[in-house]
Design a protein around this motif. Sequence first.
Motif, mmCIF file in Angstrom:
data_model
loop_
_atom_site.group_PDB
_atom_site.id
_atom_site.type_symbol
_atom_site.label_atom_id
_atom_site.label_comp_id
_atom_site.label_asym_id
_atom_site.label_seq_id
_atom_site.Cartn_x
_atom_site.Cartn_y
_atom_site.Cartn_z
ATOM 1 N N ARG A 250 1.021 -1.059 0.078
ATOM 2 C CA ARG A 250 -0.222 -0.167 -0.028
ATOM 3 C C ARG A 250 0.565 0.960 -0.233
ATOM 4 O O ARG A 250 1.714 1.157 0.369
ATOM 5 N N CYS A 251 0.744 2.516 -0.540
ATOM 6 C CA CYS A 251 0.896 3.444 -0.262
ATOM 7 C C CYS A 251 0.937 4.096 1.207
ATOM 8 O O CYS A 251 -0.021 3.749 2.077
ATOM 9 N N VAL A 252 2.063 3.841 1.228
ATOM 10 C CA VAL A 252 2.761 4.637 3.031
ATOM 11 C C VAL A 252 1.807 6.306 2.852
ATOM 12 O O VAL A 252 1.864 6.833 4.310
ATOM 13 N N GLU A 253 1.685 6.792 2.027
ATOM 14 C CA GLU A 253 0.707 7.965 2.360
ATOM 15 C C GLU A 253 -0.636 7.897 2.311
ATOM 16 O O GLU A 253 -1.064 8.727 3.314
ATOM 17 N N CYS A 254 -1.044 7.370 1.478
ATOM 18 C CA CYS A 254 -2.706 7.477 1.189
ATOM 19 C C CYS A 254 -3.568 5.988 1.647
ATOM 20 O O CYS A 254 -4.669 5.873 1.294
ATOM 21 N N ASP A 255 -2.046 4.468 2.103
ATOM 22 C CA ASP A 255 -3.300 3.937 1.928
ATOM 23 C C ASP A 255 -3.913 3.551 0.857
ATOM 24 O O ASP A 255 -4.130 1.947 0.790
ATOM 25 N N VAL B 212 5.159 4.739 -2.040
ATOM 26 C CA VAL B 212 4.332 5.473 -2.501
ATOM 27 C C VAL B 212 3.710 5.732 -3.652
ATOM 28 O O VAL B 212 4.594 5.083 -4.795
ATOM 29 N N CYS B 213 2.503 6.215 -3.780
ATOM 30 C CA CYS B 213 1.830 5.616 -5.146
ATOM 31 C C CYS B 213 2.459 7.242 -5.774
ATOM 32 O O CYS B 213 2.796 8.443 -5.141
ATOM 33 N N GLN B 214 1.585 7.111 -6.996
ATOM 34 C CA GLN B 214 1.812 8.117 -8.333
ATOM 35 C C GLN B 214 1.258 9.695 -8.088
ATOM 36 O O GLN B 214 1.550 10.294 -8.239
ATOM 37 N N ARG B 215 -0.542 9.617 -7.220
ATOM 38 C CA ARG B 215 -0.766 10.129 -6.890
ATOM 39 C C ARG B 215 -0.507 11.100 -5.760
ATOM 40 O O ARG B 215 -0.671 12.180 -5.511
ATOM 41 N N CYS B 216 0.531 10.564 -4.576
ATOM 42 C CA CYS B 216 0.705 11.383 -3.676
ATOM 43 C C CYS B 216 2.587 11.924 -3.903
ATOM 44 O O CYS B 216 3.557 11.107 -3.551
ATOM 45 N N PRO B 217 2.799 12.985 -5.006
ATOM 46 C CA PRO B 217 4.349 13.727 -4.992
ATOM 47 C C PRO B 217 4.754 13.815 -5.045
ATOM 48 O O PRO B 217 6.086 13.552 -4.748
#
Length: 263
Positions: free
Chosen positions: A155-160, A179-184
């Motif tokens: 999972r993305c560590v910022e937005c889960d 981190v995913c691409q939506r959380c720059p």
Amino acid sequence: MPAPRRYVTDAIVLSRFDLGEADRVLTLITPGYGKLKAIAKGIRRPSSRLGGSLEPFAELNVALARGRTFDVVTEVRVGHAWLALRDQLESAATAWYLAELADRSLEERHAAEPLYALLHRAYELLDAGMAPGRVARWYEMHLADELGQRPEVDRCVECDRMLDPAETFRWVPPLGGAVCQRCPGPPAERTALSLDALKLLKAYQRLDVEAIAALRLPAAAEREVEAAMRDFMRVALEREARSLAFLDEVRAAPGTAGTTAPV
Ligand SMILES: [Zn+2]
């Protein structure tokens, strides 16, 4: 656990330095008493009874007496000598690196059974000829787990959000993983991570070590995961391991190049 006045334990040497004319101070990892410092008096004299058995890259059975500053080694027996590990420079350099990570991870006199077992297994694998880079990555991943800092690779560590293989990812050790691409966020701290590398990180968490040894992988993904796990361990342990410089030197030397290629 407070050690009795005299005690016997299994131990692996993590590091050592010479003291005075003939003594040597050793940092040992033991399953029951954790990490401890012990002195081997007179060990550098040719007549020493302790002789050459008190060496790294071996499982030792050590008798100790409690001392004021350091416990005193009174007897040593070699349990397992991982001799093949010592024959290969890259395996030996990797073994030093793994020992340093264990040393950095432990406080003295805290129980260390899982870490002892992990280091023991890693040395067995190096001794059996598994690619040192694979052993090191497997060990780093499990060590981070033991420290309660399992890298997040699902999972993305910022937005889960679950990481989507169709998107791009970045690796952010201070946040604990990918981190995913939506959380720059600030790009300087965020290294791009390929899908192959992400899959390999997952494999190190999920597969048993025999399956990891048998994986056929693009060399680029292995290099990416190596850099990713080094960064992760540097953040987790708050500094770079000193032994990495030697390991890099060994690997760059002629004759050892290519030894990290897939087995
Ligand atoms: Zn995100």
